[in-house]
Design an enzyme around this catalytic site. Structure first.
Site, PDB file in Angstrom:
ATOM      1  N   CYS A   9      47.152  47.621  35.788  1.00  8.74           N
ATOM      2  CA  CYS A   9      46.309  47.274  36.934  1.00  8.74           C
ATOM      3  C   CYS A   9      46.085  45.784  37.124  1.00  8.74           C
ATOM      4  O   CYS A   9      45.421  45.397  38.080  1.00  8.74           O
ATOM      5  CB  CYS A   9      44.933  47.939  36.873  1.00  8.74           C
ATOM      6  SG  CYS A   9      45.010  49.691  37.041  1.00  8.74           S
ATOM      7  N   ASP A  10      46.605  44.943  36.255  1.00 10.17           N
ATOM      8  CA  ASP A  10      46.372  43.508  36.476  1.00 10.17           C
ATOM      9  C   ASP A  10      47.574  42.698  36.013  1.00 10.17           C
ATOM     10  O   ASP A  10      47.433  41.719  35.277  1.00 10.17           O
ATOM     11  CB  ASP A  10      45.098  43.066  35.749  1.00 10.17           C
ATOM     12  CG  ASP A  10      44.628  41.692  36.221  1.00 10.17           C
ATOM     13  OD1 ASP A  10      45.166  41.191  37.235  1.00 10.17           O
ATOM     14  OD2 ASP A  10      43.743  41.110  35.576  1.00 10.17           O
TER      15      ASP A  10
END
Lengths: 174, 624
Positions: A9-10
């Site tokens: 997610c990042d």
């Protein structure tokens, strides 16, 4: 024992660290939180602006395709030498306005490495660009999986001979 | 016999009451129609003002309350000329009379003093002449009085000082003369409100009145007296040159004087002189507070006074020594780089954004370790809290109020985008940042803070800005914001306003149907299933056509491509009843084409093998 799939997610250029051999390592796992299915705890955006998949604007369902999009941004950033914000803006415009597809690949590449590049390097650059453009598809299901991306990176590009004339849009049909 | 008589009396009373109600509604329509006949209207803005209708509530640019009584007339920038009519004084419930930026001439009617519910009188940028009516002093609820840039003459009426609610006053750029009052509500106002008039005098102008003794030395930040207009036959060029030079001097002088005064002021160390009261410093309408004053106001930033937490810091409720309620935003310490001068410059920029639908910055506080902003307290909280954290005794927002909130917030954002120089992009438009004053008028808060927090536009950042569901797709993927990212956030906020639910929960509902949020909304709109979208708290008390229109605006605003979204100024016009149908039809045609393209086989489909489609993924996330 089967490890469940993990979504980072990042993914961003800040979170990919390089060792002394310039081998890439994905980092920032130690700050992750595991969200329970159906929970409502995640209401704050926790990725990085400029690397997040556009469908997160209106869906709560995070899939591995979000990481694929971020990987596409990262890949393009590596070969361009800067964040590809303008290119992504063009991709997300109306179909008639995707002017970035007409950009010559030679103009997009980072101009700082010594010129002219060897044919093998050109081939690698084409592979990376082709992969990146596919990963940046607006429709999540049109993006390749990371497994497919891995296989593509080990192949060879037949387009290397046409390098000066290649436009980014052609790479979608590789 | 007696029972029969009582029944007759009752019937008679009902018959009598109804005609009176009709007469009252027609009277307001007649008054506005008198205005229409007295104005020249080259753009046919008043074309819908049809006096044969039962009341004027369906006319464009006219807003009514639930009793079909006129509360707003919005005719700014309408290219109207002619004169006003005294019948306007019959609009007893009128709150907003917006006639700015036209070519209206003649006198301001005395009868406007009868509009005792008036909140805002905006007649600026017209050609009004004659005196300011003394009767305006009777407008006890007036908060905004802007008569600047006209040709008004005579004195400033002393009764205006009795309007205790007055917050914004602008009489600049007229031909006024005489004493500027400095008592009552006028004690709050500064030279900015009175600049560039014929012959005003008094302490606030820095110009002594003839026959009065010289007053004590002026405060150091008072600018020199405004330029008096040349007499009679001066050349036009000379007048223009003089006005330009005078304006430049007026803008520069306060800054020069303030810089000189600041240099003289000793370095401030709060802890060394705890008992010392800071002198009151006003930058325009902005006040610099001492830290001690704000500590006293908030009970030393007590947790029980916390109104909310945001990305930029905590907000506390406070009461100043003059008794007024405020909201004090304490900016996060680690996010305030840059020196005092930079912070102050940016605070001044934010304070220049003055509009009834924008949260007015009252003041600020700067110490080596603290940065605080002081805003008026908003009695009714935010749209988000009214929709979802309503105490049991408070009624839910009704449909007319929601419509008014949609329009008010659009106006505020449009002002930020089109009238602020430099333009201000909000960057975090959502229901929690749309505040509501005591009359449930929308007040956009938290604007301009991204710049204040020194986030660089040109650099991709990992900072959390915005809330999931409200962030535009191009902002996510490119890191670049523009006014169109605000339009996207506004569109999602409209959906929240209609449904009462958070964008997050709406997206979950859509996900249950296996579609994206906006496609889900589109489908329900197409199938006319409005009841599935509208907030149950409204108990079906809404007008279907109006709900449909608002949903259409929301969908137009939240399109994936920034270029396809309307500007906020266009949104305002659509909400005022102009241009939505055409825009929607045009978009429908484009959507049909888009769907045909999407149904075509995708060139990548041959070699993509999606082997993880059915696997359950564990979601991991966390700020960097």
């Amino acid at each position: 024992m089967v490890v469940p799939p993990i979504i980072h997610c990042d993914i961003s250029s800040n979170n990919v660290l390089l060792d002394s051999q310039y081998e890439a390592h994905v980092s920032d796992f130690w700050t992750v939180k595991i969200l329970k299915p159906g929970s409502h705890t995640w209401t704050e955006f926790a990725g990085t602006f400029g690397y997040a998949a556009p469908e997160l604007a209106q869906t709560m369902e995070v899939t591995e395709k979000c990481d694929v999009f971020s990987f596409g941004v990262l890949s393009l950033e590596v070969i361009m030498g800067k964040h590809p914000g303008n290119f992504i803006s063009s991709l997300l415009s109306s179909p008639s306005a995707k002017i970035a597809y007409n950009w010559p690949l030679i103009d997009v590449l980072d101009e700082r490495p010594p010129q002219p590049p060897k044919k093998s390097i050109v081939g690698d650059a084409i592979l990376v660009a082709s992969l990146a453009v596919s990963c940046l598809s607006e429709t999540p299901s049109s993006r390749p999986t990371m497994e497919v991306s891995k296989m593509l990176m080990t192949g060879k590009s037949p387009l290397a001979d046409q390098f000066p004339m290649i436009r980014l849009g052609q790479l979608l049909y590789h | 016999m007696e029972r029969e008589l009582w029944g007759s009396v009752f019937i008679y009373w009902v018959l009598l009451a109804r005609p009176l109600w009709l007469v009252s509604a027609n009277m307001e329509g007649d008054a506005l129609h008198s205005l229409r006949t007295n104005l020249q209207d080259p753009n046919n803005v008043l074309q819908s003002w049809d006096p044969t209708l039962v009341n004027p509530c369906t006319w464009f640019h006219v807003t009514c309350n639930n009793d079909n009584s006129v509360i707003r007339v919005d005719l700014g920038n309408a290219v109207l000329s002619g004169q006003l009519v005294p019948q306007l004084g019959q609009l007893k419930n009128l709150q907003y009379l917006e006639l700015y930026s036209n070519n209206i001439s003649g006198p301001i009617p005395n009868d406007l003093g009868n509009l005792t519910n008036l909140v805002s009188l905006d007649l600026y940028l017209n050609r009004f002449s004659g005196p300011i009516p003394e009767s305006l002093g009777k407008l006890s609820k007036l908060r905004f009085l802007r008569l600047n840039n006209n040709s008004l003459t005579g004195p400033i009426p002393m009764p205006l000082t009795n309007i205790t609610a007055l917050q914004v006053l602008d009489l600049s750029n007229n031909q006024l003369s005489g004493v500027v009052p400095d008592n009552g509500s006028f004690s709050l106002f500064t030279p900015i409100s009175f600049n560039n008039n014929l012959d005003l005098c008094g302490p606030v102008t820095g110009h002594p009145c003839p026959g009065s003794p010289p007053f004590s030395p002026p405060p150091p930040f008072v600018p020199p007296s405004p330029i008096s207009a040349p007499e009679g036959n001066s050349a036009t060029g000379a007048i223009a040159g003089g006005v330009a030079a005078g304006a430049a001097l007026l803008f520069a002088a306060p800054a020069i004087v303030f810089a000189w005064w600041r240099r003289r002021k000793p370095q401030e160390f709060f802890f060394d002189v705890p008992a010392e009261e800071d002198p009151e410093v006003h930058l325009g309408q902005l006040k610099r507070f001492s830290l001690r004053e704000l500590q006293v106001a908030t009970d030393t930033f007590s947790n029980k006074n916390i109104l909310g937490r945001g990305g930029f810091g905590k907000v506390y409720k406070g009461r100043l020594t003059d008794g007024s309620l405020v909201a004090v935003k304490r900016l996060k310490e680690e996010r305030t780089p840059g020196g005092e001068l930079q912070f102050q410059t940016e605070v001044e920029m934010i304070s220049m954004a003055v509009h009834r639908n924008l949260l007015r910055l009252r003041g600020f506080c700067m110490t080596p370790t603290e940065r605080l902003l002081v805003y008026p307290y908003m009695a009714n909280g935010s749209v988000a809290s009214c929709l979802r954290e309503r105490p049991a005794h408070q009624q839910p927002l009704d449909w007319p109020t929601r419509k008014r909130i949609a329009l008010g917030s659009a106006r505020g954002l449009s002002y930020l985008h089109d009238h602020c120089d430099p333009k201000i992009i909000h960057r975090d438009v959502k229901a929690a940042n749309i505040l509501l004053d005591e009359e449930f008028e929308a007040v956009v808060g938290d604007f301009g803070l991204a710049k204040l927090m020194d986030y660089k536009d040109t650099h991709v950042t990992t900072a959390v800005r915005g809330t999931i569901g409200h962030i535009a797709p191009e902002y996510l993927s490119t890191g670049k914001s523009s006014e169109k990212t605000d339009v996207f956030g506004y569109g999602i906020m409209l959906l929240e306003l209609i449904t009462g639910q958070r964008a997050f929960d709406l997206a979950r509902l859509a996900n249950d149907d296996d579609v994206m949020l906006l496609d889900w909304v589109k489908g329900l709109l197409k199938e006319k299933k409005l009841e599935m979208l509208v907030d149950p708290d409204l108990h079906s008390n809404y007008i279907d056509a109006e709900v449909e229109q608002l949903i259409q605006v929301a969908l137009l605003c939240s399109q994936g491509s920034p270029m396809d979204r309307p500007k906020m100024s266009e949104v305002v016009r659509m909400l005022e009843g102009d241009g939505l149908a055409e825009r929607w039809d045009e978009w429908q045609k484009v959507e049909v084409l888009r769907q045909e393209v999407e149904l075509a086989p995708h060139p990548n489909s041959d070699w993509i093998v999606d082997s993880t489609e059915n696997l359950h993924a564990v979601e991991l996330s966390g700020p960097r």
